[in-house]
Design a protein around this motif. Sequence first.
Motif, mmCIF file in Angstrom:
data_model
loop_
_atom_site.group_PDB
_atom_site.id
_atom_site.type_symbol
_atom_site.label_atom_id
_atom_site.label_comp_id
_atom_site.label_asym_id
_atom_site.label_seq_id
_atom_site.Cartn_x
_atom_site.Cartn_y
_atom_site.Cartn_z
ATOM 1 N N GLY A 79 0.857 -1.266 -0.120
ATOM 2 C CA GLY A 79 0.052 -0.044 -0.095
ATOM 3 C C GLY A 79 0.845 1.217 -0.017
ATOM 4 N N GLY A 80 1.884 1.236 0.649
ATOM 5 C CA GLY A 80 2.676 2.563 0.781
ATOM 6 C C GLY A 80 3.504 2.634 -0.509
ATOM 7 N N PHE A 81 3.999 1.603 -0.872
ATOM 8 C CA PHE A 81 4.771 1.523 -2.104
ATOM 9 C C PHE A 81 4.049 2.064 -3.188
ATOM 10 C CE2 PHE A 81 5.494 -0.811 -6.209
ATOM 11 C CZ PHE A 81 6.946 0.032 -6.777
ATOM 12 N N ALA A 82 2.646 1.686 -3.443
ATOM 13 C CA ALA A 82 1.794 2.033 -4.631
ATOM 14 C C ALA A 82 1.445 3.671 -4.311
ATOM 15 C CB ALA A 82 0.434 1.167 -4.698
ATOM 16 N N PHE A 83 1.269 3.974 -3.079
ATOM 17 C CA PHE A 83 0.685 5.460 -2.872
ATOM 18 C C PHE A 83 1.863 6.320 -3.124
ATOM 19 C CE2 PHE A 83 0.593 9.144 -0.107
ATOM 20 C CZ PHE A 83 -0.971 9.484 -0.238
ATOM 21 N N CYS A 84 3.111 6.089 -2.769
ATOM 22 C CA CYS A 84 4.315 7.044 -2.858
ATOM 23 C C CYS A 84 4.655 6.889 -4.512
ATOM 24 C CB CYS A 84 5.403 6.488 -2.147
ATOM 25 S SG CYS A 84 5.130 6.725 -0.077
ATOM 26 N N LEU A 85 4.528 5.760 -5.041
ATOM 27 C CA LEU A 85 4.872 5.617 -6.525
ATOM 28 C C LEU A 85 3.835 6.482 -7.294
ATOM 29 C CD1 LEU A 85 7.108 4.781 -8.340
ATOM 30 C CD2 LEU A 85 5.702 2.695 -8.731
ATOM 31 N N PHE A 86 2.458 6.514 -6.818
ATOM 32 C CA PHE A 86 1.424 7.031 -7.624
ATOM 33 C C PHE A 86 1.784 8.702 -7.482
ATOM 34 C CE2 PHE A 86 -2.687 9.190 -7.557
ATOM 35 C CZ PHE A 86 -3.127 8.495 -8.726
ATOM 36 N N PHE A 87 2.057 9.060 -6.253
ATOM 37 C CA PHE A 87 2.144 10.359 -6.392
ATOM 38 C C PHE A 87 3.493 11.137 -6.440
ATOM 39 C CE2 PHE A 87 -1.640 9.903 -3.731
ATOM 40 C CZ PHE A 87 -2.349 11.068 -4.327
ATOM 41 N N MET A 150 1.018 7.073 -13.337
ATOM 42 C CA MET A 150 -0.177 6.942 -12.458
ATOM 43 C C MET A 150 -0.975 5.842 -12.634
ATOM 44 S SD MET A 150 -1.175 10.980 -11.125
ATOM 45 C CE MET A 150 -1.755 11.424 -12.641
ATOM 46 N N LEU A 151 -1.344 5.950 -14.140
ATOM 47 C CA LEU A 151 -2.175 4.642 -14.480
ATOM 48 C C LEU A 151 -1.518 3.251 -14.266
ATOM 49 C CD1 LEU A 151 -3.669 6.510 -17.609
ATOM 50 C CD2 LEU A 151 -4.800 5.831 -15.530
ATOM 51 N N CYS A 153 0.657 2.424 -11.900
ATOM 52 C CA CYS A 153 0.429 1.999 -10.596
ATOM 53 C C CYS A 153 -0.849 1.488 -10.320
ATOM 54 C CB CYS A 153 0.549 3.171 -9.870
ATOM 55 S SG CYS A 153 2.528 4.018 -9.856
ATOM 56 N N VAL A 154 -1.850 2.186 -10.721
ATOM 57 C CA VAL A 154 -3.182 1.420 -10.473
ATOM 58 C C VAL A 154 -3.437 0.108 -11.119
ATOM 59 C CG1 VAL A 154 -5.635 2.221 -11.008
ATOM 60 C CG2 VAL A 154 -4.094 3.947 -10.261
ATOM 61 N N GLY A 155 -2.818 0.105 -12.452
ATOM 62 C CA GLY A 155 -2.759 -1.437 -13.156
ATOM 63 C C GLY A 155 -2.181 -2.238 -12.349
ATOM 64 N N TRP A 156 -1.137 -1.776 -11.930
ATOM 65 C CA TRP A 156 -0.354 -2.826 -11.287
ATOM 66 C C TRP A 156 -0.969 -3.353 -9.810
ATOM 67 C CZ3 TRP A 156 2.027 -2.525 -6.095
ATOM 68 C CH2 TRP A 156 2.633 -3.504 -5.730
ATOM 69 N N LEU A 157 -1.565 -2.323 -9.009
ATOM 70 C CA LEU A 157 -2.126 -2.607 -7.825
ATOM 71 C C LEU A 157 -3.511 -3.334 -8.214
ATOM 72 C CD1 LEU A 157 -2.228 -2.035 -4.814
ATOM 73 C CD2 LEU A 157 -3.559 -0.141 -5.330
ATOM 74 N N ALA A 158 -4.090 -3.184 -9.293
ATOM 75 C CA ALA A 158 -5.454 -4.075 -9.498
ATOM 76 C C ALA A 158 -4.929 -5.533 -9.957
ATOM 77 C CB ALA A 158 -6.256 -3.513 -11.071
ATOM 78 N N GLY A 159 -3.725 -5.526 -10.587
ATOM 79 C CA GLY A 159 -3.489 -6.813 -10.792
ATOM 80 C C GLY A 159 -3.062 -7.748 -9.401
#
Length: 172
Positions: A79-87, A150-151, A153-159
């Motif tokens: 969660g922290g990884f995805a959040f920071c990479l997204f931002f 950003m997209l 990151c979201v795609g990776w998290l969705a996976g």
Amino acid sequence: MSRGEIAAWLVFYALFLLYAFRAHGGYLFIDSANLVVHEGGHLLFRWFGPTLCLWGGTILQWAVPFLLAVYFFHERQVGGFAFCLFFFFENWLYTATYMADARAMVLPLVTTGDPDFVEHDWNTIFTSLGVLRYDTAIAGVVRTLGWCGMLGCVGWLAGRIRTTSRESPRGY
């Protein structure tokens, strides 16, 4: 992360992406935090001379979320990884807006120094590099890369939803 946690984060990111898309390159609420870090970068890098002082705002603005993403990756905190990479990538939108203003110089500028000597970072940078006339084209590339990041990151998290049930109970 559980599937429910991932789903909740995906809703957050979808709402944020919609908000950012509807702003059409305008100032986002998160950009207030980006601005503070950016100005801190000028102060921090001032110790290394005028060139790094000038670039320091963007360097620190991009380095902080990136280095936090590296930390969370190392700690296996999805969660922290995805959040920071997204931002980290969201910062590219903010930077692109500033870059696109290099010739026009209509954005209000903030400085930590004397307001009589405020300088538009990207006007100075692009002028020194001889690419000022390409400010909006460069900004367009940076903005596109920011959106792609950003997209991504979201795609990776969705996976992660598909792989979470097949991995360890902690979701790594």
